[in-house]
Design a protein around this motif. Structure first.
Motif, PDB file in Angstrom:
ATOM      1  N   PHE A 131       1.077  -6.801  -1.914  1.00 33.29           N
ATOM      2  CA  PHE A 131       1.913  -7.820  -1.268  1.00 33.29           C
ATOM      3  C   PHE A 131       1.599  -7.880   0.231  1.00 33.29           C
ATOM      4  N   TYR A 143       4.516 -14.838   2.167  1.00 29.25           N
ATOM      5  CA  TYR A 143       4.903 -15.629   0.989  1.00 29.25           C
ATOM      6  C   TYR A 143       4.070 -16.886   0.778  1.00 29.25           C
ATOM      7  N   GLU A 198       6.012  -6.395   9.056  1.00 31.16           N
ATOM      8  CA  GLU A 198       7.406  -6.642   8.654  1.00 31.16           C
ATOM      9  C   GLU A 198       8.337  -5.553   9.162  1.00 31.16           C
ATOM     10  N   ILE A 218       7.717  -6.913  -7.202  1.00 35.10           N
ATOM     11  CA  ILE A 218       8.344  -5.803  -6.454  1.00 35.10           C
ATOM     12  C   ILE A 218       9.783  -5.595  -6.915  1.00 35.10           C
ATOM     13  N   TYR A 268      12.006   0.035  -6.179  1.00 35.61           N
ATOM     14  CA  TYR A 268      12.637  -0.991  -5.344  1.00 35.61           C
ATOM     15  C   TYR A 268      14.065  -1.243  -5.841  1.00 35.61           C
ATOM     16  N   TYR A 325       9.225   0.939  -0.430  1.00 31.55           N
ATOM     17  CA  TYR A 325       8.284   0.080   0.295  1.00 31.55           C
ATOM     18  C   TYR A 325       6.851   0.587   0.193  1.00 31.55           C
ATOM     19  N   PHE A 337       6.131 -10.548  -4.725  1.00 28.22           N
ATOM     20  CA  PHE A 337       7.484 -10.122  -4.365  1.00 28.22           C
ATOM     21  C   PHE A 337       8.386 -10.082  -5.599  1.00 28.22           C
ATOM     22  N   SER A 374      12.267  -4.227   8.097  1.00 30.52           N
ATOM     23  CA  SER A 374      13.347  -4.376   7.122  1.00 30.52           C
ATOM     24  C   SER A 374      14.486  -3.469   7.598  1.00 30.52           C
ATOM     25  N   ASN A 388      15.074  -8.726   7.859  1.00 25.76           N
ATOM     26  CA  ASN A 388      13.849  -9.134   8.551  1.00 25.76           C
ATOM     27  C   ASN A 388      14.099  -9.426  10.036  1.00 25.76           C
ATOM     28  N   MET A 424       6.525  -2.182   7.985  1.00 22.73           N
ATOM     29  CA  MET A 424       5.271  -2.277   7.230  1.00 22.73           C
ATOM     30  C   MET A 424       4.161  -2.605   8.217  1.00 22.73           C
ATOM     31  N   THR A 471       3.530  -3.195  -3.615  1.00 23.08           N
ATOM     32  CA  THR A 471       3.905  -3.530  -2.236  1.00 23.08           C
ATOM     33  C   THR A 471       2.677  -3.538  -1.328  1.00 23.08           C
ATOM     34  N   GLY A 485      20.022 -10.508  -0.965  1.00 26.21           N
ATOM     35  CA  GLY A 485      18.741  -9.805  -0.986  1.00 26.21           C
ATOM     36  C   GLY A 485      18.446  -8.966   0.241  1.00 26.21           C
ATOM     37  N   SER A 486      19.363  -8.959   1.215  1.00 25.87           N
ATOM     38  CA  SER A 486      19.114  -8.304   2.506  1.00 25.87           C
ATOM     39  C   SER A 486      17.936  -8.915   3.247  1.00 25.87           C
ATOM     40  N   SER A 487      17.751 -10.209   3.067  1.00 23.88           N
ATOM     41  CA  SER A 487      16.749 -10.909   3.881  1.00 23.88           C
ATOM     42  C   SER A 487      17.119 -10.842   5.353  1.00 23.88           C
TER      43      SER A 487
HETATM   44  C1  AVJ Z   1      12.833 -10.016   1.117  1.00 24.05           C
HETATM   45  C2  AVJ Z   1      13.004  -9.096   3.300  1.00 24.05           C
HETATM   46  C3  AVJ Z   1      14.588  -8.478   1.620  1.00 24.05           C
HETATM   47  O1  AVJ Z   1      12.819  -6.187   3.194  1.00 24.05           O
HETATM   48  O2  AVJ Z   1      13.195  -5.443   1.196  1.00 24.05           O
HETATM   49  C4  AVJ Z   1      10.080  -5.977  -0.021  1.00 24.05           C
HETATM   50  C5  AVJ Z   1      10.856  -7.838   1.609  1.00 24.05           C
HETATM   51  N1  AVJ Z   1       8.990  -6.191   1.825  1.00 24.05           N
HETATM   52  N2  AVJ Z   1       9.104  -5.070  -0.002  1.00 24.05           N
HETATM   53  C6  AVJ Z   1      12.793  -6.325   1.977  1.00 24.05           C
HETATM   54  C7  AVJ Z   1      10.011  -6.688   1.136  1.00 24.05           C
HETATM   55  C8  AVJ Z   1       8.443  -5.199   1.102  1.00 24.05           C
HETATM   56  C9  AVJ Z   1      12.323  -7.646   1.378  1.00 24.05           C
HETATM   57  N3  AVJ Z   1      13.159  -8.809   1.860  1.00 24.05           N
END
Ligand code: AVJ
Length: 323
Positions: free
Chosen positions: A220, A45, A284, A56, A62, A210, A53, A286, A171, A256, A217, A166-168
């Protein structure tokens, strides 16, 4: 007659700790030199990465953003019935503040605390929001809450509803998520946590989300290399790296990666790393949950009163956890 003076409210801004450049470089270098190279997803980011993002979230593949929005659209009044008015709404990873702002009318918080890693990203959005809600106290806090959830005094001592959409949370690995959820509970005594969680579903839905057809993506993910070049002084060439997203069913997570399309040597001040063709950098995780697994995790973190709402396809869940 003199006009009646009106107190113009303005948001308050605090930046907790300045970016520690040496620390960032050390963290990046050690990840790149690990046997299986990895980078922390926060480096996705920069300004361009944040815009990618946002793009996305509008892609047909998505589903999380729009599915979560549909859950709030259908069930926000039911959530609000369980949440006292006049709380302090603490938005974790607020960004453009859009998701929280949509809840103001139904939740009626007295104060809005927008937390993001960069306070500059919050400034415009918060100033604009303050004009629309002149009676609400607004505070912008710049802090990396993944490292700890101790809020500054400016957040006030009102009852808190932590908002983490957002389901952060995905991560984090489940073990890391547990630590985070415990901290969330401690940061909101007598209050609660309203959190969005992406659910386990067929790989035929997960992987395209993804690895979209337009390649947004991929852009990104690959853009992280440009960001790292600026932070670390490295010489990554984006064209030498290919985006890969895969669902690991055993770990219930999307991973990812960036794969080297040829043998590559990456150099930065003080060190270098050789990558063989096909060798990758893990950028990453998820993580996905079943509704039961996430409820169990909330209980293990100490929450006792737990409600959840899902979309009709059971693709996404919003939990309200209290007590
Ligand atoms: C922001 C972590 C919720 O995991 O879906 C989206 C980030 N990475 N596409 C996710 C993300 C690739 C996203 N989050």
């Amino acid at each position: 007659m003199n006009p009646v003076p009106v107190r113009e409210r303005a948001p308050l801004f605090v930046q907790l700790h300045q970016d520690d450049h040496a620390g960032v470089r050390a963290e990046l270098a050690s990840g790149l030199q690990a046997d299986i190279a990895f980078t922390h997803p926060k480096y996705l980011y920069d300004v361009l990465g944040s815009r990618l993002f946002e793009a996305i979230t509008e892609l047909p593949e998505y589903y999380p953003t729009r599915t979560e929005a549909s859950i709030f659209a259908s069930h926000a009044p039911a959530m609000a019935a369980l949440i006292p008015q006049g709380m302090t709404l603490v938005d974790l990873g607020a960004g453009n503040c859009e998701k929280a702002a949509r809840l103001f009318d139904v939740l009626r918080p007295a104060r809005y605390v927008a937390v993001d890693i960069s306070v500059t990203f919050l400034q415009d959005a918060l100033q604009c929001l303050q004009r629309q809600h002149p009676l609400m106290d607004m505070v912008g806090v710049g802090m990396d809450f993944s490292a700890g959830l101790t809020l500054p005094p400016a957040a006030g001592d009102g009852q808190r509803l932590l908002f983490y959409p957002g389901s952060s949370i995905g991560n984090f690995t489940p073990a890391e998520a547990l630590v985070f959820l415990r901290q969330a509970r401690e940061a909101a005594p007598g209050g609660g946590l309203l959190i969005g969680v992406d659910l386990v579903k067929p790989v035929s839905v997960l992987e395209p989300a993804y690895d979209d057809a337009l390649g947004v993506t991929a852009a990104f993910n690959r853009n992280m290399l440009l960001h790292i070049n600026r932070l670390l002084g490295s010489d990554f060439e984006v064209s030498q790296w290919r985006h890969r997203a895969l669902y690991k069913a055993g770990d219930a997570r999307i991973e990812m990666h960036l794969d080297a399309v040829q043998d590559v040597t990456v150099r930065w001040p003080g060190a270098q790393r050789d990558f063989k063709q096909g060798e990758s950098i893990h950028t990453e995780n998820s993580c996905k949950y079943t509704p039961q697994q996430f409820e169990d995790l909330l209980r293990e973190a100490g929450f006792s009163r737990i409600e959840q709402w899902r979309d009709p396809q059971d693709w996404f869940a919003v939990f309200l956890a209290r007590g």
